[in-house]
Design a protein around this motif. Sequence first.
Motif, short mmCIF file in Angstrom:
data_model
loop_
_atom_site.label_atom_id
_atom_site.label_comp_id
_atom_site.label_asym_id
_atom_site.label_seq_id
_atom_site.Cartn_x
_atom_site.Cartn_y
_atom_site.Cartn_z
N GLU A 260 93.40 158.64 -0.70
CA GLU A 260 94.52 157.69 -0.29
C GLU A 260 95.06 158.35 0.86
OE1 GLU A 260 98.42 155.68 -2.07
OE2 GLU A 260 97.58 157.44 -3.33
N LEU A 261 95.45 157.26 1.66
CA LEU A 261 96.07 157.84 2.98
C LEU A 261 97.54 158.09 2.99
CD1 LEU A 261 94.04 156.03 5.79
CD2 LEU A 261 94.21 158.51 5.68
N VAL A 262 98.17 159.18 3.28
CA VAL A 262 99.63 159.31 3.34
C VAL A 262 100.22 159.70 4.34
CG1 VAL A 262 101.49 160.91 2.05
CG2 VAL A 262 99.16 160.17 0.70
N LEU A 263 101.36 159.24 4.87
CA LEU A 263 101.97 159.32 6.11
C LEU A 263 102.57 160.81 6.13
CD1 LEU A 263 103.36 158.17 8.67
CD2 LEU A 263 105.25 157.82 7.37
N LEU A 264 102.18 161.63 7.30
CA LEU A 264 102.90 163.09 7.31
C LEU A 264 104.19 162.96 8.37
CD1 LEU A 264 99.78 165.36 7.97
CD2 LEU A 264 101.11 165.00 5.83
N GLU A 265 103.96 162.42 9.35
CA GLU A 265 104.99 162.32 10.39
C GLU A 265 104.92 161.31 11.46
OE1 GLU A 265 105.32 165.27 13.69
OE2 GLU A 265 103.59 166.56 12.46
N ILE A 266 105.84 160.95 12.10
CA ILE A 266 105.82 159.98 13.27
C ILE A 266 106.89 160.57 14.62
CG2 ILE A 266 106.59 157.55 14.06
CD1 ILE A 266 106.77 156.94 11.04
N ALA A 267 106.21 160.62 15.70
CA ALA A 267 106.82 161.25 16.57
C ALA A 267 107.01 160.31 18.03
CB ALA A 267 106.25 162.53 17.34
N PRO A 268 108.17 160.02 18.56
CA PRO A 268 108.28 158.94 19.63
C PRO A 268 107.97 159.76 21.11
CG PRO A 268 110.35 159.42 19.00
CD PRO A 268 109.46 160.27 18.26
N ARG A 269 106.76 160.49 21.13
CA ARG A 269 106.48 161.08 22.44
C ARG A 269 105.02 161.18 22.55
NH1 ARG A 269 104.12 165.79 20.77
NH2 ARG A 269 104.79 166.63 18.78
N VAL A 270 104.64 161.67 23.71
CA VAL A 270 103.18 161.77 23.90
C VAL A 270 102.77 162.82 22.97
CG1 VAL A 270 101.55 162.82 25.66
CG2 VAL A 270 103.41 161.26 26.35
N SER A 271 101.50 162.78 22.56
CA SER A 271 101.01 163.92 21.83
C SER A 271 100.04 164.85 22.60
CB SER A 271 100.09 163.48 20.60
OG SER A 271 98.83 162.65 21.22
N GLY A 272 99.89 166.14 22.32
CA GLY A 272 98.91 167.00 23.25
C GLY A 272 97.50 166.40 23.13
N GLY A 273 97.13 165.62 22.31
CA GLY A 273 95.75 165.40 22.05
C GLY A 273 95.37 164.15 22.56
N MET A 274 96.48 163.50 23.10
CA MET A 274 96.24 162.09 23.97
C MET A 274 95.17 162.12 25.30
SD MET A 274 99.75 160.12 24.10
CE MET A 274 100.55 159.18 22.37
N GLY A 275 95.04 163.27 25.61
CA GLY A 275 93.94 163.53 26.56
C GLY A 275 92.38 162.68 26.16
N LEU A 276 92.22 162.90 25.08
CA LEU A 276 91.03 162.33 24.69
C LEU A 276 90.92 160.73 24.94
CD1 LEU A 276 88.22 162.39 23.29
CD2 LEU A 276 89.38 162.22 21.14
N PHE A 277 91.94 159.98 24.58
CA PHE A 277 92.03 158.52 25.00
C PHE A 277 92.29 158.42 26.38
CE2 PHE A 277 92.99 158.41 20.47
CZ PHE A 277 92.06 157.70 19.94
N ARG A 278 92.79 159.36 27.08
CA ARG A 278 92.94 159.48 28.60
C ARG A 278 91.75 159.37 29.29
NH1 ARG A 278 93.50 163.65 31.78
NH2 ARG A 278 94.15 164.82 30.37
N ASN A 279 90.74 160.12 28.82
CA ASN A 279 89.40 160.31 29.11
C ASN A 279 88.53 159.05 28.86
OD1 ASN A 279 88.90 162.70 30.97
ND2 ASN A 279 90.45 163.37 29.58
#
Length: 452
Positions: A260-279
């Motif tokens: 079962e999936l559980v929410l850990l956190e939400i952040a209203p900012r850029v994540s450090g790993g967004m570079g994967l989708f940038r590429n």
Amino acid sequence: MKRRNALKLEKPVRVMIFPGGTEIGLEIFRSLSYSRHIELFGATSLENDVGCLLFKHYYTGLPFVNEKTFLKKFCPLLKKLKIDFIFPAHDTVGLFLAEHQRDLPGKVLISPIKTCRICRDKQKTYKYFEGILPVPKVFENTYQIPHFPVFLKPKIGEGSKGVFRVETKNELEGILENKSNLLILEYLPGKEYTLDCFTNYEGKLIFFGARERIRVSNGISVDTRVTDCSKFTQFAETINGHLKFRGAWFFQMKERANGELVLLEIAPRVSGGMGLFRNRGVNLPLLTVYDALRIPVEIMEQTFPEEMQRCLFNYYPKTFVSSPPQTYKKQPYFFDHVYIDYDDCLFLHGKLNYPLILFLIQCKEAHIPITVLTRHKGPYKISLHALGLDKLISAFIELHKGEKKSAYIQSKKPIFIDDSYQERKEVYDTLKIPVFSMDMIESLIDWSLWYG
């Protein structure tokens, strides 16, 4: 990613990334530095960090946001530079800037204050979404815990700072004696995911991409892989429907033992790993700037790459001389002529030495002459000409048997590059100039030149 009905900007918008040297700041920097629509600036509260070596315009030594003098120093800087947008690159900074938007001369690229406040405190996040989404079980005291291990996490924190996996009741009580701001959470042993999201100025969730956090170091996903996002659709839409977002944001989920999936956190900012989708063609920080300008955008995502691994990268601040604190500007190089060997330098292990070629292009752009000193007797010029590299070289000098390379080095501030220790030693002993082997080339590369 592309803009629809793109507006022609009269001039580039000025964006300040603060703090510029964090992992988040560097991802925003990489995302924006190639855009002709953006003039990029960075700042930090540190006296020196990696931003000094990357940004063309970088300002150091500002007060921290929890100091009373921060706004007194930060606001005049923004006014002086005529900054249009401020891009927060830290959770605490983001909340502070959102709360002080009226005092700032530039617009903060972040979600509304209520969203920032709820997301900054994990206890508030879990209470807000309790009954709406699966959230971790929170134990008020040790007597409520049915079994160990449990997980301790700060109410307000980032990365893996201050988190503990606790195996026993005695261990837990010992930790809580000294730390009172920790949440006691159920332990979630399953896979962990990040969902990188984008909400436009109309409140529409126009992108969310799922990636598994395969390997994590100090809270940073150092190995992350794109995964099917269909099972996260309801979660993303529910979060976007219950909180108001603007621009790039993300949330994280983790599996219980039963999957079962559980929410850990939400952040209203850029994540450090967004570079994967940038590429993959989805540049979320750049979309955030366009959205702030109310330019309609649409998403065009590719199917590759599927995975991104991250590691520390070496930069060398002493290679270039900085100007006084508060600003950091590149000064002329400490050398005015590069002398270099050919064999096992320009070509190494039967192929081009790409880091060295990178450095030579840097020198060519700076009008620093490059002279090849070689004992090679073969048709090496033909090889260079075939690759178009002969134009990088100012002069070729072929040495005869017994001749010393130091005899041909004559400029005022030369440096010498050679794979041979004996050749480097002879030049250094004779001329007392800087000498470099192949593994030292990285210290000569000025990475600020390779970004927009």
